[in-house]
Design a protein around this motif. Structure first.
Motif, PDB file in Angstrom:
ATOM      1  N   LEU A  77      38.751  -4.091 -29.690  1.00 18.23           N
ATOM      2  CA  LEU A  77      39.838  -3.660 -28.808  1.00 18.23           C
ATOM      3  C   LEU A  77      40.196  -2.194 -29.052  1.00 18.23           C
ATOM      4  N   ASP A  78      40.231  -1.799 -30.317  1.00 16.93           N
ATOM      5  CA  ASP A  78      40.516  -0.396 -30.631  1.00 16.93           C
ATOM      6  C   ASP A  78      39.458   0.537 -30.044  1.00 16.93           C
ATOM      7  N   ALA A  79      38.236   0.018 -29.894  1.00  5.66           N
ATOM      8  CA  ALA A  79      37.145   0.815 -29.321  1.00  5.66           C
ATOM      9  C   ALA A  79      37.101   0.721 -27.804  1.00  5.66           C
ATOM     10  N   GLY A  80      38.083   0.035 -27.210  1.00  4.52           N
ATOM     11  CA  GLY A  80      38.151  -0.049 -25.753  1.00  4.52           C
ATOM     12  C   GLY A  80      37.271  -1.108 -25.137  1.00  4.52           C
ATOM     13  N   LYS A  81      36.919  -2.151 -25.913  1.00  4.03           N
ATOM     14  CA  LYS A  81      36.034  -3.211 -25.420  1.00  4.03           C
ATOM     15  C   LYS A  81      36.835  -4.475 -25.104  1.00  4.03           C
ATOM     16  N   HIS A  82      36.451  -5.145 -24.052  1.00  2.00           N
ATOM     17  CA  HIS A  82      37.002  -6.458 -23.758  1.00  2.00           C
ATOM     18  C   HIS A  82      36.454  -7.465 -24.783  1.00  2.00           C
ATOM     19  N   VAL A  83      37.220  -8.530 -25.037  1.00  2.00           N
ATOM     20  CA  VAL A  83      36.853  -9.458 -26.105  1.00  2.00           C
ATOM     21  C   VAL A  83      36.906 -10.898 -25.615  1.00  2.00           C
ATOM     22  N   ALA A 141      45.578  -6.251 -26.780  1.00  3.98           N
ATOM     23  CA  ALA A 141      44.816  -6.191 -25.528  1.00  3.98           C
ATOM     24  C   ALA A 141      45.716  -5.777 -24.371  1.00  3.98           C
ATOM     25  N   LYS A 142      46.913  -6.332 -24.345  1.00  7.47           N
ATOM     26  CA  LYS A 142      47.856  -5.969 -23.273  1.00  7.47           C
ATOM     27  C   LYS A 142      48.218  -4.496 -23.349  1.00  7.47           C
ATOM     28  N   LYS A 143      48.467  -3.993 -24.544  1.00  3.78           N
ATOM     29  CA  LYS A 143      48.830  -2.589 -24.729  1.00  3.78           C
ATOM     30  C   LYS A 143      47.729  -1.656 -24.249  1.00  3.78           C
ATOM     31  N   LYS A 144      46.466  -2.053 -24.474  1.00  2.00           N
ATOM     32  CA  LYS A 144      45.335  -1.202 -24.133  1.00  2.00           C
ATOM     33  C   LYS A 144      44.768  -1.472 -22.744  1.00  2.00           C
ATOM     34  N   GLY A 145      45.331  -2.442 -22.047  1.00  2.00           N
ATOM     35  CA  GLY A 145      44.847  -2.756 -20.710  1.00  2.00           C
ATOM     36  C   GLY A 145      43.472  -3.402 -20.710  1.00  2.00           C
ATOM     37  N   LEU A 146      43.187  -4.208 -21.732  1.00  3.51           N
ATOM     38  CA  LEU A 146      41.891  -4.861 -21.879  1.00  3.51           C
ATOM     39  C   LEU A 146      42.032  -6.366 -21.744  1.00  3.51           C
ATOM     40  N   THR A 147      40.910  -7.023 -21.523  1.00  2.70           N
ATOM     41  CA  THR A 147      40.873  -8.482 -21.410  1.00  2.70           C
ATOM     42  C   THR A 147      40.585  -9.105 -22.763  1.00  2.70           C
ATOM     43  N   GLU A 152      29.632 -26.185 -19.592  1.00  2.44           N
ATOM     44  CA  GLU A 152      30.849 -25.582 -20.103  1.00  2.44           C
ATOM     45  C   GLU A 152      30.723 -24.077 -20.351  1.00  2.44           C
ATOM     46  N   TYR A 153      29.695 -23.671 -21.073  1.00  4.31           N
ATOM     47  CA  TYR A 153      29.599 -22.257 -21.442  1.00  4.31           C
ATOM     48  C   TYR A 153      29.227 -21.375 -20.253  1.00  4.31           C
ATOM     49  N   ARG A 154      28.485 -21.886 -19.328  1.00  7.11           N
ATOM     50  CA  ARG A 154      28.216 -21.105 -18.112  1.00  7.11           C
ATOM     51  C   ARG A 154      29.518 -20.826 -17.373  1.00  7.11           C
ATOM     52  N   ASN A 155      30.382 -21.816 -17.315  1.00  7.03           N
ATOM     53  CA  ASN A 155      31.673 -21.617 -16.665  1.00  7.03           C
ATOM     54  C   ASN A 155      32.535 -20.603 -17.409  1.00  7.03           C
ATOM     55  N   LEU A 156      32.459 -20.623 -18.740  1.00  2.44           N
ATOM     56  CA  LEU A 156      33.245 -19.671 -19.515  1.00  2.44           C
ATOM     57  C   LEU A 156      32.835 -18.236 -19.212  1.00  2.44           C
ATOM     58  N   TYR A 157      31.535 -17.984 -19.151  1.00  3.14           N
ATOM     59  CA  TYR A 157      31.098 -16.616 -18.891  1.00  3.14           C
ATOM     60  C   TYR A 157      31.390 -16.184 -17.459  1.00  3.14           C
ATOM     61  N   LYS A 158      31.309 -17.101 -16.519  1.00  7.17           N
ATOM     62  CA  LYS A 158      31.713 -16.781 -15.152  1.00  7.17           C
ATOM     63  C   LYS A 158      33.195 -16.387 -15.120  1.00  7.17           C
ATOM     64  N   LYS A 159      33.996 -17.116 -15.856  1.00  2.00           N
ATOM     65  CA  LYS A 159      35.429 -16.829 -15.898  1.00  2.00           C
ATOM     66  C   LYS A 159      35.694 -15.490 -16.582  1.00  2.00           C
ATOM     67  N   PHE A 160      34.940 -15.189 -17.633  1.00  4.69           N
ATOM     68  CA  PHE A 160      35.106 -13.917 -18.330  1.00  4.69           C
ATOM     69  C   PHE A 160      34.828 -12.740 -17.396  1.00  4.69           C
ATOM     70  N   VAL A 161      33.760 -12.857 -16.616  1.00  2.00           N
ATOM     71  CA  VAL A 161      33.443 -11.810 -15.637  1.00  2.00           C
ATOM     72  C   VAL A 161      34.595 -11.640 -14.653  1.00  2.00           C
ATOM     73  N   ARG A 162      35.145 -12.757 -14.202  1.00  2.00           N
ATOM     74  CA  ARG A 162      36.255 -12.705 -13.242  1.00  2.00           C
ATOM     75  C   ARG A 162      37.510 -12.080 -13.868  1.00  2.00           C
ATOM     76  N   LEU A 163      37.824 -12.452 -15.110  1.00  2.00           N
ATOM     77  CA  LEU A 163      38.999 -11.912 -15.786  1.00  2.00           C
ATOM     78  C   LEU A 163      38.889 -10.399 -15.970  1.00  2.00           C
ATOM     79  N   VAL A 164      37.726  -9.947 -16.418  1.00  2.00           N
ATOM     80  CA  VAL A 164      37.536  -8.511 -16.618  1.00  2.00           C
ATOM     81  C   VAL A 164      37.665  -7.773 -15.282  1.00  2.00           C
ATOM     82  N   GLY A 165      37.051  -8.341 -14.237  1.00  2.00           N
ATOM     83  CA  GLY A 165      37.120  -7.715 -12.925  1.00  2.00           C
ATOM     84  C   GLY A 165      38.524  -7.620 -12.376  1.00  2.00           C
ATOM     85  N   GLU A 166      39.355  -8.601 -12.723  1.00  2.00           N
ATOM     86  CA  GLU A 166      40.732  -8.630 -12.232  1.00  2.00           C
ATOM     87  C   GLU A 166      41.715  -7.957 -13.185  1.00  2.00           C
ATOM     88  N   GLY A 167      41.214  -7.515 -14.345  1.00  2.00           N
ATOM     89  CA  GLY A 167      42.091  -6.863 -15.314  1.00  2.00           C
ATOM     90  C   GLY A 167      43.097  -7.798 -15.948  1.00  2.00           C
TER      91      GLY A 167
END
Length: 307
Positions: free
Chosen positions: A79-85, A105-111, A263-278
């Motif tokens: 997070l300190d390096a600006g990466k989503h987690v 994460a909220k402070k840095k605007g990251l997911t 299950e895990y395929r759904n998790l990664y799909k959701k992660f992509v969506r979360l990052v895209g939506e901020g």
């Protein structure tokens, strides 16, 4: 948008679940791995997350598949390096540290995505919708499996912060916290510790909902042969059974849902969506229940466990 993703920790869960799910998910490009003991051909490989983050490999996000002990330091560095987690379950070794990550994460605007893979099983959302319209009398959870099969040689899981039998048990709690129409809280906890281990091998828990509905849970790591991952809900309208870890649903004795693992395929799909939506998804309620189980737990010594 494509997320350039690095995995931290290339152990059993990463190989069994994460790698295939990443490959099957649009919008994710697997670019790096950080692991002390393993590397992958064709992917930039590093010894640890610090080495990865200081490299010239462009990374947008990291998926942490390491044991919960020590994961706070890794997630904070990302997070300190600006990466989503993305956090494998459980999201951390303590309640305070995961809340600190959420705030950072909220402070840095990251997911930050606290994943609960069992919530992505096929029967979970249909059960949630069904129970919203039924009168629940009681809930009984039976989650019993063979630790030697699922966690061979994983010494960390028996150490403080490794959760012991709550490593699988938290999967059940992640489902129950999702499907129940009202919150519940712990009222009694019996924990069974092998004489030579710092984490329990079995647990019996009693909860109550806000309106007084009893919820009982039995977790045990000593079951051999067929494994048991069942949640039985007694309702005034008839029985509801979620089985096979959340992939099957039976209503009033009739099978409604039967589906293989996704299950895990759904998790990664959701992660992509979360990052895209901020946005972040940081529901820590299953971990809170585990913490309560230790806080209220009556300790019982049982025979030593040798892997």
């Amino acid at each position: 948008m494509t997320i350039r993703l690095g995995i931290v920790g290339l152990g059993k869960i990463a190989r069994d679940q994460h790698l295939g799910a990443i490959q099957a998910t649009d919008g994710v490009e697997f670019v790096a791995v950080a692991s002390r003991n393993a590397a992958l051909d064709g992917v930039a490989s590093f010894n640890d997350i610090e080495e990865l983050l200081s490299s010239d490999v462009p990374v947008d996000a990291v998926s942490l598949c390491t044991p919960p002990q020590g994961r706070f330091t890794q997630a904070k560095a990302a997070l300190d390096a600006g990466k989503h987690v993305m956090l494998e379950k459980p999201p951390g070794a303590s309640i305070s540290e995961v809340h600190a990550l959420e705030a950072l994460a909220k402070k840095k605007g990251l997911t930050v995505f606290s994943t609960w893979h069992s919530r992505e099983a096929a029967a979970v959302e249909p059960t949630r919708a069904l129970l919203a319209d039924r009168k629940i009398r009681s809930v009984s959870v039976e989650w019993k499996e063979d630790v030697r099969h699922w966690h061979p040689g994983q010494a960390w899981i028996w150490e403080p912060g490794g959760l012991g039998v709550f490593d699988p048990g938290i999967n059940a709690l992640s489902i129950v916290t999702r499907i129940m129409p009202e919150p519940f809280h712990l009222v009694q906890s019996d924990l069974f510790f092998p004489e030579n281990r710092a984490a329990p091998i079995a647990a019996n828990l009693s909860f109550k909902t806000s309106s007084g509905v009893p919820v009982a849970a039995e977790f045990d790591w000593r079951q051999t042969g067929p494994q048991t991952w069942d949640i039985r809900i007694d309702t005034e309208e008839g029985p509801v059974v979620v089985s096979h870890g959340g992939s099957r649903l039976s209503v009033d004795g009739e099978q409604r849902v039967v589906e293989e693992d996704r299950e895990y395929r759904n998790l990664y799909k959701k992660f992509v969506r979360l990052v895209g939506e901020g946005r972040s998804d940081a529901d820590f309620s299953p971990l809170v229940h585990v913490a309560d189980a230790f806080m209220l737990g009556r300790r019982h010594a049982v025979e030593s466990f040798e892997d």
